[in-house]
Motif scaffolding. Structure first.
Motif, PDB file in Angstrom:
ATOM      1  N   ALA A 142       0.834  -1.208   0.000  1.00  0.00           N
ATOM      2  CA  ALA A 142       0.000   0.000   0.000  1.00  0.00           C
ATOM      3  C   ALA A 142       0.867   1.256   0.000  1.00  0.00           C
ATOM      4  CB  ALA A 142      -0.931  -0.002   1.215  1.00  0.00           C
ATOM      5  N   PHE A 146       0.853   4.059  -2.829  1.00  0.00           N
ATOM      6  CA  PHE A 146       0.626   5.465  -2.497  1.00  0.00           C
ATOM      7  C   PHE A 146       1.727   6.334  -3.092  1.00  0.00           C
ATOM      8  CE2 PHE A 146       0.817   9.240   0.089  1.00  0.00           C
ATOM      9  CZ  PHE A 146      -0.511   9.560   0.274  1.00  0.00           C
ATOM     10  N   LEU A 162       1.277   9.351  -5.751  1.00  0.00           N
ATOM     11  CA  LEU A 162       1.778  10.708  -5.499  1.00  0.00           C
ATOM     12  C   LEU A 162       2.683  11.157  -6.636  1.00  0.00           C
ATOM     13  CD1 LEU A 162       1.849  12.932  -3.317  1.00  0.00           C
ATOM     14  CD2 LEU A 162       3.886  11.864  -2.423  1.00  0.00           C
ATOM     15  N   MET A 201      -3.867   6.820  -5.019  1.00  0.00           N
ATOM     16  CA  MET A 201      -3.594   7.041  -3.593  1.00  0.00           C
ATOM     17  C   MET A 201      -4.775   6.582  -2.749  1.00  0.00           C
ATOM     18  SD  MET A 201      -1.472  10.562  -3.311  1.00  0.00           S
ATOM     19  CE  MET A 201      -2.175  11.599  -4.553  1.00  0.00           C
ATOM     20  N   ALA A 258      -4.664   2.919  -2.329  1.00  0.00           N
ATOM     21  CA  ALA A 258      -3.655   2.496  -1.358  1.00  0.00           C
ATOM     22  C   ALA A 258      -4.215   2.588   0.055  1.00  0.00           C
ATOM     23  CB  ALA A 258      -2.410   3.355  -1.496  1.00  0.00           C
ATOM     24  N   VAL A 259      -4.949   3.678   0.334  1.00  0.00           N
ATOM     25  CA  VAL A 259      -5.551   3.846   1.658  1.00  0.00           C
ATOM     26  C   VAL A 259      -6.565   2.738   1.920  1.00  0.00           C
ATOM     27  CG1 VAL A 259      -6.990   5.360   3.032  1.00  0.00           C
ATOM     28  CG2 VAL A 259      -5.154   6.315   1.676  1.00  0.00           C
ATOM     29  N   ASN A 277      -4.971  -0.470   2.959  1.00  0.00           N
ATOM     30  CA  ASN A 277      -4.598  -0.443   4.378  1.00  0.00           C
ATOM     31  C   ASN A 277      -5.802  -0.731   5.263  1.00  0.00           C
ATOM     32  OD1 ASN A 277      -1.928   0.001   4.423  1.00  0.00           O
ATOM     33  ND2 ASN A 277      -2.016   1.990   5.392  1.00  0.00           N
ATOM     34  N   THR A 285       7.559   7.797   0.460  1.00  0.00           N
ATOM     35  CA  THR A 285       7.527   6.338   0.593  1.00  0.00           C
ATOM     36  C   THR A 285       8.511   5.875   1.653  1.00  0.00           C
ATOM     37  OG1 THR A 285       7.029   6.271  -1.758  1.00  0.00           O
ATOM     38  CG2 THR A 285       7.660   4.214  -0.721  1.00  0.00           C
TER      39      THR A 285
END
Lengths: 104, 192
Positions: free
Chosen positions: A13, A17, A21, A40, A43-44, A47, B111
């Protein structure tokens, strides 16, 4: 049975993210920036769902949060792309570096 | 190596490779198709995490609806960008500071920061209770997690649920207003 540990999902994740970005920052096309934001948000979600797997039995709170995030992402895409289409119609461009009227 | 780990490796590779292609593909249509592939891979992760409902919703909403809207927006707004032409190579793009080097630096820095933050956590002290797949809610029953999510949405999460539905309604009205205003502007220009 060996299962994949939660840390592995978290690392994937984080990398997802970071790539989202990177996409949002390096592209100047407004549609591509929206696509980076979608990455993004995903990815959240990953999680949230990964941690939801570790809740006590019968609880799905992480997944409920992910449902809300998906809803918001859909609303954001509808409005964002509507604005992009209007800009394209009025100014014949979707490049964000062409819209600098508010630059101080 | 269990089947789970193999599936995780395959899905992880698929998701990260296609996300990288979203970031770097020279053609916007290719980036959109790779975004769809990324979203399908994330849906696969949801299946692995026993979130069948979310996985199906992910495919329906993201791959079905959002991707359709994005591809429509690409076709309606920038027909010139769809055709391939002379484009800088990836190395040239990375070397240009504003559209390569600085975003790459920021992305890598964020990251690494997040990974370092995870590295400082002592995972054996985090109260994660793992349930084997057979004991997980929905793992043994026929209803899956869908019933549990529905119950949570209409009991504990009823207020956020209503707020989100209101927001979705507002977004829908807003999108319609934008479309109507846009077409009216065009008529005015034609009249002028």
């Amino acid at each position: 049975m060996t299962d994949v540990p939660v840390e592995a999902y978290l690392v994937v994740a984080v990398l997802l993210f970071g790539l989202g970005l990177f996409t949002a920052l390096r592209r100047t096309n407004a549609i591509m920036i929206l696509m980076g934001i979608e990455l993004m948000l995903n990815a959240v979600n990953l999680n949230l769902v990964a941690f939801s797997r570790y809740l006590p039995a019968g609880l799905v709170d992480g997944q409920v949060f992910a449902v809300f995030v998906i809803t918001l992402a859909a609303a954001e895409a509808a409005i964002g792309l509507g604005i992009v289409l209007m800009l394209a119609r009025k100014r014949q461009s979707v490049d964000v570096s062409d819209f600098t009227e508010l630059k101080g | 190596m269990s089947a789970q780990i193999v599936a995780f490796g395959l899905l992880g590779g698929l998701v990260l490779y296609s996300a990288w292609r979203v970031a770097t593909a020279p053609l916007i249509t290719h980036a959109a198709l790779f975004l769809a592939l990324t979203l399908v891979g994330v849906a696969g992760f949801f299946f692995m995490l026993q979130a069948e409902f979310l996985a199906v919703v992910q495919i329906l909403v993201y791959v079905g609806a959002v991707m359709t809207v994005i591809i429509f927006a690409i076709m309606l707004s920038t027909p010139a960008l769809i055709r391939s032409g002379e484009r800088p190579t990836l190395i040239q793009q990375i070397l240009s500071p504003r559209y390569g080097a600085i975003p790459l630096l920021v992305g890598v820095a964020v990251t690494l920061l997040l990974l370092l933050a995870y590295g400082t956590v002592s995972w054996d002290q985090v109260p994660l209770t793992f349930h084997p797949s057979s004991q997980f809610p929905g793992g043994s029953t026929a209803q899956g997690t869908t019933g549990l999510i529905g119950e949570a949405l209409l009991t504990r999460y009823i207020v956020p649920f209503e707020v989100v539905s209101l927001l979705l309604l507002a977004a829908m009205v807003g999108a319609i207003v934008l479309a109507v205003e846009g077409s009216r502007g065009k008529e005015d220009e034609a009249r002028d």
